[in-house]
Structures are given as C-alpha cells and as structure tokens.
Design a protein around this motif. Sequence first.
Motif, PDB file in Angstrom:
ATOM      1  N   SER A  95      14.263  94.854  -5.358  1.00 56.63           N
ATOM      2  CA  SER A  95      15.776  94.870  -5.659  1.00 56.63           C
ATOM      3  C   SER A  95      16.081  96.341  -5.798  1.00 56.63           C
ATOM      4  O   SER A  95      17.446  96.243  -5.726  1.00 56.63           O
ATOM      5  N   ASP A  96      15.974  97.083  -5.744  1.00 52.15           N
ATOM      6  CA  ASP A  96      16.183  98.205  -5.937  1.00 52.15           C
ATOM      7  C   ASP A  96      16.446  98.837  -4.177  1.00 52.15           C
ATOM      8  O   ASP A  96      15.461  99.255  -3.485  1.00 52.15           O
ATOM      9  N   ASP A  97      17.697  98.612  -3.641  1.00 51.60           N
ATOM     10  CA  ASP A  97      18.018  99.312  -2.259  1.00 51.60           C
ATOM     11  C   ASP A  97      17.558 101.105  -1.667  1.00 51.60           C
ATOM     12  O   ASP A  97      16.674 100.514  -0.975  1.00 51.60           O
ATOM     13  N   HIS A  98      17.478 102.078  -2.924  1.00 51.44           N
ATOM     14  CA  HIS A  98      16.285 103.000  -2.174  1.00 51.44           C
ATOM     15  C   HIS A  98      14.579 102.662  -2.204  1.00 51.44           C
ATOM     16  O   HIS A  98      14.622 103.300  -0.704  1.00 51.44           O
ATOM     17  N   LYS A 100      14.059  99.938  -0.718  1.00 52.59           N
ATOM     18  CA  LYS A 100      13.874  99.481   0.445  1.00 52.59           C
ATOM     19  C   LYS A 100      14.107  99.929   1.943  1.00 52.59           C
ATOM     20  O   LYS A 100      13.471 100.464   2.365  1.00 52.59           O
ATOM     21  N   VAL A 101      15.021 101.482   1.241  1.00 46.42           N
ATOM     22  CA  VAL A 101      15.268 101.953   3.116  1.00 46.42           C
ATOM     23  C   VAL A 101      13.876 103.251   2.943  1.00 46.42           C
ATOM     24  O   VAL A 101      14.071 103.283   3.990  1.00 46.42           O
ATOM     25  N   CYS A 133      16.293  92.242   5.670  1.00 44.54           N
ATOM     26  CA  CYS A 133      17.327  93.409   5.036  1.00 44.54           C
ATOM     27  C   CYS A 133      18.605  93.692   5.711  1.00 44.54           C
ATOM     28  O   CYS A 133      19.160  93.888   5.240  1.00 44.54           O
ATOM     29  N   GLY A 136      21.294  91.744   3.817  1.00 41.76           N
ATOM     30  CA  GLY A 136      21.218  92.768   2.307  1.00 41.76           C
ATOM     31  C   GLY A 136      23.197  92.930   2.652  1.00 41.76           C
ATOM     32  O   GLY A 136      23.650  93.604   3.473  1.00 41.76           O
ATOM     33  N   ARG A 138      24.425  96.249   0.855  1.00 39.34           N
ATOM     34  CA  ARG A 138      24.359  96.832   0.923  1.00 39.34           C
ATOM     35  C   ARG A 138      24.149  97.539   2.560  1.00 39.34           C
ATOM     36  O   ARG A 138      23.150  97.549   3.286  1.00 39.34           O
ATOM     37  N   SER A 140      23.666  99.901   3.778  1.00 34.98           N
ATOM     38  CA  SER A 140      22.469 101.129   4.334  1.00 34.98           C
ATOM     39  C   SER A 140      21.564 100.778   4.374  1.00 34.98           C
ATOM     40  O   SER A 140      20.023 101.562   5.105  1.00 34.98           O
ATOM     41  N   VAL A 141      20.946  99.621   3.729  1.00 33.21           N
ATOM     42  CA  VAL A 141      19.633  98.745   4.036  1.00 33.21           C
ATOM     43  C   VAL A 141      19.560  97.904   5.353  1.00 33.21           C
ATOM     44  O   VAL A 141      18.506  98.401   6.146  1.00 33.21           O
TER      45      VAL A 141
END
Length: 504
Positions: A95-98, A100-101, A133, A136, A138, A140-141
Amino acid sequence: MAASVSELLREIAELDEPLVELHSLKTAVNTVPLNALREVATGLRFGVLFNLLETDDREQIDVCVDILERLLQALEPIYLAQTYKLELQKGLQHSDDHVKVLALTQIGRIAESIDAVVLVLGSLELLKEMIHCIGGERISVANEAIKSLSRIAQNKAGLDALFTTSTLQDLKDVMGINDVVRYRVYELVLGIAVMSPASLEYCVNGSFITRLLGELAGDDVLIRATAIEMLTTLTQSQHGRLYLAQQGIIDRISNMIIGANSDPFSSFYLPNLVKFFGNLAMVDSPQQICERYPAFIEKVFEMIKGHEQTMIGVGLDTIGMLGSCLEGKQVLNKTGTAFQDVLRRLGSISCNASTDLRIRCLETIACLHSLPIDQQTEDLLGMTESWFHALHNHPMETFRSLSMQPFPEIHIGALKVFTAIAGQPWGQRLMISTPGFVEYIVDRTTEADKSSKDAKFALVKALVNTKTIAEIFGNQHYLQLRAYLQEGPYFVKAVATVAVEGGE
C-alpha cells in the motif's frame, strides 16, 4: 562495522518494537562501503526487513525501505533475482508507494542483466503487477514501472513476454483507467518502439500505435495535442521516421498545420505540431523537411511575427534549433525576404517583449549567428553579417546596452550573442570599432555572479582562439585578452593595504 550489520539484523529479528535498532542499522549500512557491504549482504537473509514492511507505522516503513535500498543495491542482479524475487513481487502490491518504488527499482536492475532477467520473464504475475503500477495514482511509481518495463523489453524474450502473452491484455486493460494512464502506456510503448525495427513491429502488432494515430482525429483538442507530442518520440529513430512516412502520418500532420488557420482551437495543439516538425528536421534533414513541408517553416515565421506569447516562444525555439546547424542556416537563408522580416522581428523582441521571450530570443540570435571556423566561407560569413545588421539599425550598441542591464539572464544572453560573432572576422571588426567595447570585455567588475563570469570568459576564449584576433584587435588588446584567458574566469586582483601609523 560490517559485523555490526549482521548483529543488528539478528537482534531486530527478536524484537517486537525494533525502531531504535532499525535506525542504528540504517546508520551502519550507510557507513560500510558498497564493496564491503556486498560481501556481508550476500551471506545474509533480509526476510525480517521485508516482514517489518507489513505495518501501519510510516516511520518503520521508511527506515526499512532506506535500509533495503542500500542492502539490495549491494547484491549482484542474478543473486537478487534468485533470492528475493517473491519479496519484490509482494512489494509491488504494498500500500505504500515507497515500497513499490523500491521493488520496481530493483526489478529494473535485474532487467539490465541478461542472466538475471530470465528469472523475471518466467513470472507473468510479476509482470502483471508491474503493469498495474502504471495505473497507480503516484507518478513516481508509474514512472519507475515504465522505466523497468522498458528495460525488460530490450531483448526478444522481453518483447515476447510483454506483447505475445496475457500481459498484452493487461496493458490494454490498464489503458482503460483514464486518459492520464492511457498516455503513460503510450509513453512505455513508444519508448520501446524506438529501440529497434523489431520492437516497433511488436508495438504495431499490438495495435497501440494505430490507436494512438486514431487520437489525432479526436474531438478533444487536448488529447489531440498530447497524441502529437507522443508521436514525436518516433522521430528519434530512423525506423520510426520511416514508419511515420510510410503510414502518411507526416503528411497528415503537415495538413493539420495548413488547416490550423480555420480551427479556432488550433492554439491548443499547434505548438506540438511545430515541435514535431522541428524535431523531425533536426534528426533527419532540415533542407528536405522544410522543402517538402513548406507549411512548417511558413507557420513558424507566422508565429514569431504574431502576438500570442506561447506561439512566439515556440517559434523562437524552433528557429534557434534550425539555425544551430549549417544546413538549417542555409534553409532559412533561402527564404529570402521572409527571413529578413523575421530577423527584424527578433531584433524587436530582444528589446521590447517580456523577460522570458527576450531571453529566448537572445538565445535564438546566438544560435543563428554561431559559425565554427571550419565552416567559415566567404559566402557564409557574408550571410551571418547581413543577418546581424538586419536585427537593428545599430546592433552593437543595442546588444551592448542589453549586456549592461541588471537582469542576469538578459545580460548573459547578450554576452552569448557577442560570443557567437566573436569567432568571425566581421564580428571582431565591429567590436574593435565600437568605442569602449574592448575595455568592457576585459573589465571583470561588470560580472557579479558565476554565470555571468563564465559567459564573459566564454566570450574572451572565443576571441583569443581565432587566427585573426591579433591582426584585427592589435597586439596590445590581444595581450590583454590572452592574460584574461590565462587568469581564468574568477581571477581577482590582489589589492595591497597600507597601515598608517596613528590613523583612526
């Protein structure tokens, strides 16, 4: 310190609230050099760190991500794929984008290894998660997903995995989320298409290119503008340009320029039409493109002579781009009086427009007048000299005035114009015949900041590095300029201070 990394990992595995120890571990892994950390990390298991990502504590997640980023970076791609593929796939669902990145970045590293990428290609589920992804919220993702998928598509096995399996439908399904996501997929596909003729064929067979071309005729002018911008990517490769020509797309875009005058909404997409042809001309042939599609250069001139700020800016940038190469200069010169009118307009914009346009205009003027020594024929020198005098009635005085203005960007822009003509004998003769100009060049007090000092130094260097400088400027001025060059751009003359006894 390497030993403490192992000890802290073991200690963390036994704690219910390991936040303090995680911060200590973060400090430890960032202290150990990457080569030394590689030896430690290869013999460890980081499962405890991946498990600690399953929390609502944002601080714990961020610290774990920072630690994993460093540790995983130390691993060879093949070992990373063999050992942590499942953890990375799970990270894509986090659930956290960091997180995923982090996962996408490491998968991207794996994709760059011929030996390691095979382990990724064998997992359609992982590829599908990467594709999801892109959709998504974000950016960044999404950007990291696009980057990693592009790396996967760098060989035939990757192209097959993306375009000949069920993942092809996943790509198409993601496109249906909204307009923004659809164009993210186009960005991915076009980035793959320019890699090789074979990759373009995969993208065409997947119907992505055809769908994008269909959006050129849509009612939504903003979507139309974006589609044109996306298609510009294909001009970056020879096979992409050939495809666009064979499909009649270049002719179609030229007709859109012609029809823009009758479309009240053309201002939304016209800049992208011009940018398309500008890029096409520079990577192909300015002469061929401008002669085959005269509507392009006519529209650029029209934009510069108009009053719409956005259009003027695009026109300036396009003329500057064309005029930066010899063939482009010759194409512009062939338009005769039409370009003379444009030059006069450039002179006016450089003095009377908004600050942004004046800066862009000075950059354009500098590009138009630059002429490397190995290209300096009598005809070409006569051409640039005539252009310079077409800008203003007294161009040297005008640009000298601009160079004295307090706005740094305009000041530097004027110096760039002087630098462009400094390597040409006619430019040097103009400089030496302008009262006080040589004194201005060698006066360091006129430059207050680093960028200005660098710009003045570039002007001095351009002068000194010519064969005609001593003859035209005279030996005394030449020696002054050479001394300036030897001292460097930031030289400050020492000032002696004298103490006066009994003075206050």
